[in-house]
Design a protein around this motif. Structure first.
Motif, short mmCIF file in Angstrom:
data_model
loop_
_atom_site.label_atom_id
_atom_site.label_comp_id
_atom_site.label_asym_id
_atom_site.label_seq_id
_atom_site.Cartn_x
_atom_site.Cartn_y
_atom_site.Cartn_z
N ALA A 136 30.43 78.04 63.48
CA ALA A 136 29.77 76.88 64.09
C ALA A 136 30.84 75.86 64.49
O ALA A 136 31.70 75.50 63.68
CB ALA A 136 28.79 76.25 63.11
N PHE A 137 30.76 75.41 65.74
CA PHE A 137 31.71 74.43 66.26
C PHE A 137 30.96 73.18 66.72
O PHE A 137 30.48 73.13 67.85
CB PHE A 137 32.51 75.02 67.42
CG PHE A 137 33.33 76.23 67.05
CD1 PHE A 137 34.49 76.10 66.30
CD2 PHE A 137 32.92 77.49 67.43
CE1 PHE A 137 35.24 77.21 65.95
CE2 PHE A 137 33.66 78.62 67.09
CZ PHE A 137 34.83 78.48 66.34
N PRO A 138 30.84 72.18 65.86
CA PRO A 138 30.20 70.92 66.27
C PRO A 138 31.15 70.12 67.16
O PRO A 138 32.37 70.17 66.99
CB PRO A 138 29.95 70.19 64.95
CG PRO A 138 30.15 71.21 63.88
CD PRO A 138 31.13 72.18 64.43
N GLN A 139 30.58 69.37 68.07
CA GLN A 139 31.36 68.47 68.92
C GLN A 139 30.77 67.07 68.84
O GLN A 139 29.58 66.89 69.02
CB GLN A 139 31.34 68.97 70.37
CG GLN A 139 32.20 68.16 71.33
CD GLN A 139 32.32 68.86 72.67
OE1 GLN A 139 33.16 69.72 72.87
NE2 GLN A 139 31.45 68.48 73.60
N SER A 140 31.61 66.11 68.55
CA SER A 140 31.17 64.73 68.40
C SER A 140 30.54 64.21 69.69
O SER A 140 30.90 64.61 70.79
CB SER A 140 32.36 63.86 68.03
OG SER A 140 32.02 62.49 68.06
N SER A 141 29.62 63.27 69.55
CA SER A 141 29.03 62.62 70.72
C SER A 141 29.93 61.50 71.23
O SER A 141 29.73 60.98 72.34
CB SER A 141 27.67 62.02 70.36
OG SER A 141 27.82 60.96 69.42
N GLN A 142 30.92 61.13 70.44
CA GLN A 142 31.77 59.97 70.76
C GLN A 142 32.84 60.36 71.77
O GLN A 142 33.94 60.77 71.40
CB GLN A 142 32.39 59.42 69.48
CG GLN A 142 31.36 58.99 68.44
CD GLN A 142 31.97 58.72 67.09
OE1 GLN A 142 32.87 57.90 66.96
NE2 GLN A 142 31.48 59.40 66.06
N ILE A 143 32.51 60.23 73.04
CA ILE A 143 33.42 60.65 74.10
C ILE A 143 34.41 59.54 74.43
O ILE A 143 34.04 58.39 74.60
CB ILE A 143 32.64 61.11 75.35
CG1 ILE A 143 33.59 61.74 76.36
CG2 ILE A 143 31.82 59.98 75.97
CD1 ILE A 143 32.88 62.56 77.45
N GLN A 144 35.68 59.91 74.54
CA GLN A 144 36.74 58.94 74.81
C GLN A 144 37.18 59.00 76.28
O GLN A 144 37.54 58.00 76.87
CB GLN A 144 37.93 59.21 73.89
CG GLN A 144 38.95 58.10 73.87
CD GLN A 144 40.01 58.33 72.80
OE1 GLN A 144 40.03 59.35 72.12
NE2 GLN A 144 40.90 57.37 72.65
N PHE A 145 37.19 60.21 76.83
CA PHE A 145 37.48 60.45 78.25
C PHE A 145 36.98 61.85 78.55
O PHE A 145 36.37 62.49 77.69
CB PHE A 145 38.98 60.29 78.55
CG PHE A 145 39.88 61.17 77.71
CD1 PHE A 145 40.21 62.45 78.11
CD2 PHE A 145 40.39 60.69 76.51
CE1 PHE A 145 41.02 63.25 77.33
CE2 PHE A 145 41.21 61.49 75.72
CZ PHE A 145 41.53 62.77 76.14
N SER A 146 37.20 62.34 79.76
CA SER A 146 36.66 63.66 80.13
C SER A 146 37.04 64.74 79.11
O SER A 146 38.24 65.00 78.89
CB SER A 146 37.20 64.07 81.50
OG SER A 146 36.61 63.33 82.52
N GLU A 147 36.04 65.33 78.50
CA GLU A 147 36.21 66.43 77.54
C GLU A 147 37.08 66.06 76.35
O GLU A 147 37.59 66.95 75.65
CB GLU A 147 36.78 67.67 78.24
CG GLU A 147 35.88 68.24 79.33
CD GLU A 147 34.48 68.58 78.82
OE1 GLU A 147 34.38 69.15 77.72
OE2 GLU A 147 33.49 68.26 79.51
N GLY A 148 37.21 64.78 76.09
CA GLY A 148 37.96 64.32 74.92
C GLY A 148 37.05 63.55 73.99
O GLY A 148 36.60 62.45 74.33
N TYR A 149 36.77 64.11 72.82
CA TYR A 149 35.81 63.53 71.88
C TYR A 149 36.51 63.11 70.59
O TYR A 149 37.50 63.72 70.18
CB TYR A 149 34.70 64.54 71.57
CG TYR A 149 33.95 64.98 72.80
CD1 TYR A 149 32.79 64.33 73.21
CD2 TYR A 149 34.44 66.03 73.60
CE1 TYR A 149 32.11 64.72 74.36
CE2 TYR A 149 33.76 66.42 74.75
CZ TYR A 149 32.61 65.76 75.13
OH TYR A 149 31.95 66.14 76.27
N GLU A 150 35.99 62.08 69.95
CA GLU A 150 36.62 61.55 68.74
C GLU A 150 35.60 61.34 67.63
O GLU A 150 34.39 61.40 67.85
CB GLU A 150 37.33 60.23 69.06
CG GLU A 150 36.38 59.13 69.54
CD GLU A 150 37.10 57.84 69.87
OE1 GLU A 150 38.34 57.78 69.75
OE2 GLU A 150 36.41 56.87 70.27
#
Length: 317
Positions: A162-176
């Motif tokens: 499982a690979f979760p991805q944060s909703s907190q986007i910093q720039f294109s395709e860059g999440y934090e």
């Protein structure tokens, strides 16, 4: 010649940049980025910033235009207008136009931001068989694709990935994961949905994470947000580890085992990693620590092998 990974590309470019070798840094990233699995928007950002620092203003604007107009990327408005490395571009009308495009795209992206999750199942998934599960969290300014590239070898061990991805986007395709409470809540929702949808062996769940993803992973264990058998932390960024120290007793009480990986050249995470493992030792928590000589803030080259060792260590009763 050994293939350069995305994290290695970024780290080596930064190293040259910090030394003031701007032209060398620009040439290095430009000559080596093609074919690298990673965040292309970030690579373009490095290229136009470093080109500008090297005094190549027109080239910097050309690369920036290619990134924003042709590729459709966007970067934070405040970053573009406040970054000192881009200050000399402020006099160009084209720069203002590109910044305006980014401002509009950023507003749209922030309005639509939501967490994401990718699940990879074994080729021969058996609905009657309870599968072990590994959850792997990306680092800051990263995404699912980058994380998957490092952890996907687990699929051969019959693990659900499982690979979760944060909703907190910093720039294109860059999440934090800047907001750790928000990140851990999203992880909880992913965790519960996985258990509901798949036949998971709830006694055989491992959580892993790189850098800030490792911070969220550990925090989620300490706050009882998820229940796991063990954790695998790569270059973990743990700035609050002394504050969290009293809660580490939970790890021992639950019999959770840990595997920690870090490079001795990792200026951001080496010291807090050593502090963390010292605390684990003091609390008699079962763990293994792998320190790689000469490794910066990145995965070791032989991470596939290290990952298998980590899984075997955690899986042993």
């Amino acid at each position: 010649m050994k293939k350069i990974t995305y994290t290695s590309l970024i780290n080596r470019t930064l190293e040259m940049y910090m030394k003031g070798d701007y032209l060398e840094a620009y040439n290095f990233i430009t000559e080596n980025y093609k074919g690298t699995k990673g965040n292309l928007a970030q690579i373009y950002n490095f290229r136009y910033v470093i080109a500008n620092k090297a005094g190549l203003e027109e080239l910097a604007l050309q690369i920036m235009s290619e990134a924003i107009v042709e590729k459709g990327f966007w970067y934070q408005y405040n970053y573009l207008i406040e970054d000192k490395d881009l200050k000399s571009l402020n006099k160009y009308k084209e720069f203002d136009e590109l910044v305006d495009i980014c401002k509009k795209r950023e507003l749209e992206a922030k309005r639509d931001e939501r967490p994401d999750l990718k699940i990879i199942v074994p080729d021969k998934i058996n609905e009657q068989y309870k599968h072990p599960l590994i959850i792997a969290l990306h680092g800051d300014q990263e995404n699912i694709e980058i994380t998957e590239d490092y952890w996907s070898s687990c699929i051969h061990k019959n693990y659900l990935l499982a690979f979760p991805q944060s909703s907190q986007i910093q720039f294109s395709e860059g999440y934090e994961w800047k907001d750790i409470e928000k990140g851990s809540q999203e992880l909880k929702e992913h965790y519960e949905s996985i258990l509901e949808k798949y036949n998971v062996d709830s006694d055989n769940i491992i959580i892993g994470g790189f850098s800030a993803g490792g911070r969220v992973a550990l925090y989620s264990i300490l706050k009882d947000i998820i229940q796991v058998k063990g954790f695998i932390l790569v270059a973990p960024w743990l700035p609050e580890i002394d504050e969290w120290a009293p809660s580490l007793d939970k790890i021992r009480e639950k019999g959770i085992k840990g595997y920690v990986i870090c490079g001795d050249k990792d200026d951001d995470c080496y010291e807090c990693t050593r502090r963390f493992t010292d605390l684990l030792s003091g609390k008699k928590i079962s763990y293994e620590l792998k320190i790689f000589k000469g490794l910066d803030h990145e995965y070791p080259d032989n991470f596939n092998e290290v990952l298998q060792s980590a899984i075997e260590f955690i899986s042993k009763s």
